[in-house]
Scaffold this motif. Structure first.
Motif, PDB file in Angstrom:
ATOM      1  N   TRP A   1       0.911  -1.081   0.043  1.00  0.00           N
ATOM      2  CA  TRP A   1       0.131   0.129   0.112  1.00  0.00           C
ATOM      3  C   TRP A   1       0.970   1.164  -0.033  1.00  0.00           C
ATOM      4  CZ3 TRP A   1      -5.389   0.034  -0.127  1.00  0.00           C
ATOM      5  CH2 TRP A   1      -5.984  -1.277  -0.142  1.00  0.00           C
TER       6      TRP A   1
ATOM      7  N   THR B   1      -4.909   7.764   4.546  1.00  0.00           N
ATOM      8  CA  THR B   1      -4.987   7.327   3.296  1.00  0.00           C
ATOM      9  C   THR B   1      -4.175   6.391   2.536  1.00  0.00           C
ATOM     10  OG1 THR B   1      -6.252   9.574   2.871  1.00  0.00           O
ATOM     11  CG2 THR B   1      -5.701   8.476   0.873  1.00  0.00           C
ATOM     12  N   TRP B   2      -4.593   5.429   2.105  1.00  0.00           N
ATOM     13  CA  TRP B   2      -3.653   4.558   1.543  1.00  0.00           C
ATOM     14  C   TRP B   2      -4.333   4.202   0.143  1.00  0.00           C
ATOM     15  CZ3 TRP B   2       0.548   2.941   4.395  1.00  0.00           C
ATOM     16  CH2 TRP B   2       0.675   3.247   5.571  1.00  0.00           C
ATOM     17  N   PHE B   3      -3.293   3.874  -0.920  1.00  0.00           N
ATOM     18  CA  PHE B   3      -3.765   3.413  -2.174  1.00  0.00           C
ATOM     19  C   PHE B   3      -2.827   2.385  -2.627  1.00  0.00           C
ATOM     20  CE2 PHE B   3      -0.885   5.449  -5.094  1.00  0.00           C
ATOM     21  CZ  PHE B   3      -0.608   6.432  -4.238  1.00  0.00           C
TER      22      PHE B   3
ATOM     23  N   GLU C   1      -6.966   0.527  -5.691  1.00  0.00           N
ATOM     24  CA  GLU C   1      -7.844   0.129  -4.357  1.00  0.00           C
ATOM     25  C   GLU C   1      -7.393   1.640  -3.588  1.00  0.00           C
ATOM     26  OE1 GLU C   1      -8.005  -3.702  -2.594  1.00  0.00           O
ATOM     27  OE2 GLU C   1      -6.342  -3.781  -3.666  1.00  0.00           O
TER      28      GLU C   1
ATOM     29  N   ARG D   1      -8.165   3.272   0.244  1.00  0.00           N
ATOM     30  CA  ARG D   1      -8.606   3.484   1.655  1.00  0.00           C
ATOM     31  C   ARG D   1      -8.575   4.871   2.240  1.00  0.00           C
ATOM     32  NH1 ARG D   1      -8.970  -1.612   4.344  1.00  0.00           N
ATOM     33  NH2 ARG D   1      -8.015  -3.262   2.889  1.00  0.00           N
ATOM     34  N   THR D   2      -9.930   5.427   2.621  1.00  0.00           N
ATOM     35  CA  THR D   2      -9.799   6.760   3.214  1.00  0.00           C
ATOM     36  C   THR D   2     -10.480   6.911   4.286  1.00  0.00           C
ATOM     37  OG1 THR D   2     -11.719   7.097   1.674  1.00  0.00           O
ATOM     38  CG2 THR D   2      -9.489   7.699   1.012  1.00  0.00           C
TER      39      THR D   2
ATOM     40  N   ARG E   1     -13.944   4.691   8.122  1.00  0.00           N
ATOM     41  CA  ARG E   1     -13.017   4.044   7.124  1.00  0.00           C
ATOM     42  C   ARG E   1     -13.764   3.627   5.786  1.00  0.00           C
ATOM     43  NH1 ARG E   1      -8.312   5.253   6.789  1.00  0.00           N
ATOM     44  NH2 ARG E   1      -7.461   3.304   6.074  1.00  0.00           N
ATOM     45  N   GLN E   2     -13.413   3.939   4.659  1.00  0.00           N
ATOM     46  CA  GLN E   2     -13.980   3.459   3.342  1.00  0.00           C
ATOM     47  C   GLN E   2     -12.896   2.692   2.445  1.00  0.00           C
ATOM     48  OE1 GLN E   2     -15.182   6.794   0.867  1.00  0.00           O
ATOM     49  NE2 GLN E   2     -17.311   6.339   1.170  1.00  0.00           N
ATOM     50  N   HIS E   3     -13.606   1.844   1.871  1.00  0.00           N
ATOM     51  CA  HIS E   3     -12.350   1.217   1.001  1.00  0.00           C
ATOM     52  C   HIS E   3     -13.082   1.137  -0.434  1.00  0.00           C
ATOM     53  CE1 HIS E   3     -10.216  -2.802   0.010  1.00  0.00           C
ATOM     54  NE2 HIS E   3      -9.657  -1.752  -0.734  1.00  0.00           N
ATOM     55  N   ARG E   4     -12.419   1.583  -1.267  1.00  0.00           N
ATOM     56  CA  ARG E   4     -12.953   1.414  -2.635  1.00  0.00           C
ATOM     57  C   ARG E   4     -11.976   1.113  -3.595  1.00  0.00           C
ATOM     58  NH1 ARG E   4     -15.014   7.107  -2.990  1.00  0.00           N
ATOM     59  NH2 ARG E   4     -14.567   7.045  -5.003  1.00  0.00           N
ATOM     60  N   ALA E   5     -12.769   0.291  -4.488  1.00  0.00           N
ATOM     61  CA  ALA E   5     -11.612  -0.310  -5.677  1.00  0.00           C
ATOM     62  C   ALA E   5     -12.240  -0.184  -6.732  1.00  0.00           C
ATOM     63  CB  ALA E   5     -11.475  -2.074  -5.199  1.00  0.00           C
TER      64      ALA E   5
END
Lengths: 507, 166
Positions: A9, A76-78, A86, A88-89, A94-98
């Motif tokens: 990440w 924030t990780w991507f 992906e 993550r914010t 927490r939100q995880h979008r891909a």
């Protein structure tokens, strides 16, 4: 293929915090100076106290925002894997979008001057879902510029089959259009000098308030009117406003389109432009559903027009200053250039927008004239009724405004009628509409995902209809208003026969 | 081109459910009656603006009564639908009429909505959406069982038809 779970990440660039801090300080100066000067002018508080209060306010506000941004960046990780991007914010929630790679359609790299000072850029990754839906976009705010450029090239390069054999490796990608200073001649005839001139007046007026100068400015204006008479001052003021607006819009135009270059890399169209703010838009060609040739009134008189993309996944925004519309693939340029570029964008020998366009029946003009007269009549009727019952001044307002409004409305009605039309080529449906800006949309047949025909009682009687081709791109629909019902159906039927033939009858 | 003048869209094959007429009538009554009652009560209670209120009441009734009587029957003659293996085709409206066609390959979702009134009459509204923000097809007043079947059938056909729906 690398195992997705192995890829580390990544974090946003820490320099983003510098952008935020600098930006907030700028905002604080912009707000703090007028507030301070206002408070000092007010004499309510001693000067040191005012300074102390303002300073404390600045520290608290900047501190809070910077702290928030620090947390945001930390949290924030991507990561970019072979299959997806992906993100993550969220500090608390927490939100995880891909987003899967094959669904990525646009990668937008944006670097405001502040971002550039700190060497970072914002990246928007769009998927081409409904333009409105929030979830269809990932935003990295911000990563280093080199990483942003790398990411864009990486995400938009498709695996194998589309590598063109006729584009030898090592040669620069073909440039479809480049900025020409002469194109700035379309700026003075656009709406922007007026809009920006008025906006500048608003700002100036606001500033006079901050410094408590309003009364003296008004006094001077009254003085001027007394000396030169109202009929000299008004045109003078209009000229000054327009000149200010003209300078501002030229500045904006140069800023937005400097270094403009439209090029094609593989199957991706790329727009790069901007003097201070570097903008770059990449659009995968398989998202393109057609183009729209837009000829604003002034530019049209000078034989110019701009090109807008009709593509899924491009945000449909209303710009509040010139050059901020992301759909634009080519700014106002001579029509022949626009037509040539349109042809190249669509990979057609000739632009479909040059095809014959059938105008709409005279009945459409009569309807528009009736609407124009009716609209003016309603306004005037209200003025006359109030004028008769309350104050007779409005009666004068009524006849003076009628002298202006009626020709104006009739002009708009006639222009609107003249801009109506539709047509087709083998692969495109053409729809022309617009009041002052004439818009000619060329919609690729494969991009048409539905047809709607609408008729009011009046249209039924006159044999007219509004024929709409719906599409996943842009605003979702292109309509030929008040077309001859049978004729328009015939044209649409020739473009998408498989769709309409089963439901069309001759009698 | 010869014969061009005679082109027109034909009516879709299927009528909606007969109960839709009652449903539209009730809906129209719900629009008109409250307005008329409020105006009537006010006219009875308030003396000064009575002429105005009575005029408004008369206007409401002059427009409202034909609306309640005519609109539902007119709609029943206009509202029609049809689904082939290739497309969904529907007509709706009464004064303003609309014909909509969407190809199966571009259908994204098919769903039904049943408001309280519709439940009472065992009716459903079927909505077929495509990738276009403006291309949705709505079929009002279907029998709710027929609507459920139709959802299943359309979903199956849409899935079987190749295309990425955009």
């Amino acid at each position: 293929m690398t195992d997705a779970e192995d890829i580390a990440w990544q974090k946003l660039d820490k320099r983003t915090l510098g952008v935020t801090t600098a930006g907030m300080l700028g905002v604080c100066v912009a707000i703090g100076v007028p507030v301070t000067s206002g408070l000092i002018n007010n004499d309510a508080l001693p000067v040191p106290l005012v300074l102390l209060l303002v300073l404390a306010g600045v520290v608290v506000v900047v501190g809070a925002v910077v702290l928030y941004d620090y947390l945001r960046i930390r949290k924030t990780w991507f990561r970019v894997t072979d299959e997806k991007v992906e993100l993550r914010t969220g500090i608390l929630r927490r939100q995880h979008r891909a987003v899967h790679r094959e669904r990525i359609r646009t990668v937008d790299v944006h670097a405001h001057p502040l971002y550039r000072v700190f060497g970072v850029a914002k990246v928007h990754i769009g998927t081409g879902e409904h333009a409105e839906s929030e979830g269809s976009q990932l935003t990295l705010d911000a990563v280093s510029r080199s990483f942003a450029d790398m990411l864009r090239d990486d995400l938009l390069t498709r695996p194998a089959p589309t590598v063109d054999s006729d584009e030898p490796v090592g040669e620069p990608p073909p440039v479809l259009a480049e900025f020409d200073l002469g194109w700035l001649r379309y700026v003075p005839v656009s709406i922007w000098p007026g809009v920006l001139g008025v906006a500048a007046c608003g700002v100036a007026w606001q500033i006079t308030d901050w410094f408590g100068l309003r009364d003296s400015v008004l006094g001077q204006a009254a003085e001027l009117i007394r000396e030169l008479s109202l009929w000299t001052v008004i045109p003078l003021a209009v000229v000054v406003v327009l000149v200010v607006g003209l300078v501002a819009s030229l500045a904006f135009g140069v800023e937005a389109w400097w270094n403009f270059r439209l090029q094609r890399t593989g199957d991706t169209l790329q727009v790069r432009r901007g003097l201070l703010i570097h903008r770059s838009l990449s659009l995968a060609e398989d998202r393109l559903r057609g183009v729209e040739l837009v000829e604003p009134y002034g530019a049209r008189l000078l034989g110019g027009g701009r090109l807008e993309a009709v593509a899924t996944g491009i945000r449909d925004n209303k710009p509040d200053q010139p050059g901020e519309d992301t759909k634009v693939l080519l700014p106002e340029a001579p029509r022949e250039i626009a037509q040539r570029v349109a042809a190249e964008i669509l990979r057609e020998p000739e632009s479909p927008t040059t095809a014959d366009i059938t105008g709409h029946p005279r009945a459409a003009l009569r309807r528009r004239l009736v609407w124009a007269v009716a609209a003016v009549a309603v306004v005037e009727a209200v003025l006359v009724v109030i004028g008769l019952t309350v104050t007779s001044i409005l009666l004068h307002v009524a006849w003076i405004s009628a002298l202006v409004l009626l020709p104006g409305a009739l002009f708009v009605a006639i222009e609107n009628y003249r801009n109506l039309g539709h047509g087709h080529t083998a692969d495109y449906l053409l729809v022309r509409y617009g009041v002052l800006a004439r818009r000619t949309a060329a919609l690729r047949r494969s991009g048409i995902i539905g047809v709607t025909v609408r008729q009011s009682p009046f249209q039924r009687r006159l044999g007219l209809a509004d024929l709409t081709a719906t599409t996943g791109a842009g605003s979702g629909a292109f309509t030929a208003y008040d077309a001859d019902a049978a004729e328009a159906l015939g044209v649409a039927g020739r473009v998408v026969p498989e769709l309409l033939d089963p439901f069309v009858v001759r009698d | 081109m010869p014969g061009e003048q005679s082109l027109r869209l034909r009516a879709p094959k299927n009528l909606v459910d007969r109960r839709a007429v009652t449903w539209w009538t009730v809906r129209a009554l719900l629009d008109v009656v409250p307005v008329a009652v409020v105006l009537g009560v006010l006219a009875a209670v308030l003396e000064e603006p009575r002429p105005w209120l009575v005029a408004a009441l008369v206007a409401t009734l002059v427009v409202g009564i034909p609306y309640v009587l005519i609109m539902p029957r007119w709609r029943y003659r206009v509202h029609r639908w049809e689904s082939t293996d290739e497309a969904v085709y529907a007509r709706s409206g009464w004064l303003w009429q609309e014909w909509r066609v969407a190809p199966m390959s571009r259908i994204q979702t098919v769903d039904t909505v049943r408001g309280p009134l519709q439940q009472l009459f065992r009716l459903s509204t079927l909505t077929v959406t495509t990738a276009s923000a403006k291309g949705a097809i709505k079929i009002d007043g279907l029998d709710h069982e027929l609507a459920a079947d139709l959802v299943a059938r359309l979903t199956a056909i849409a899935q079987a038809t190749p295309g990425d729906a955009t």
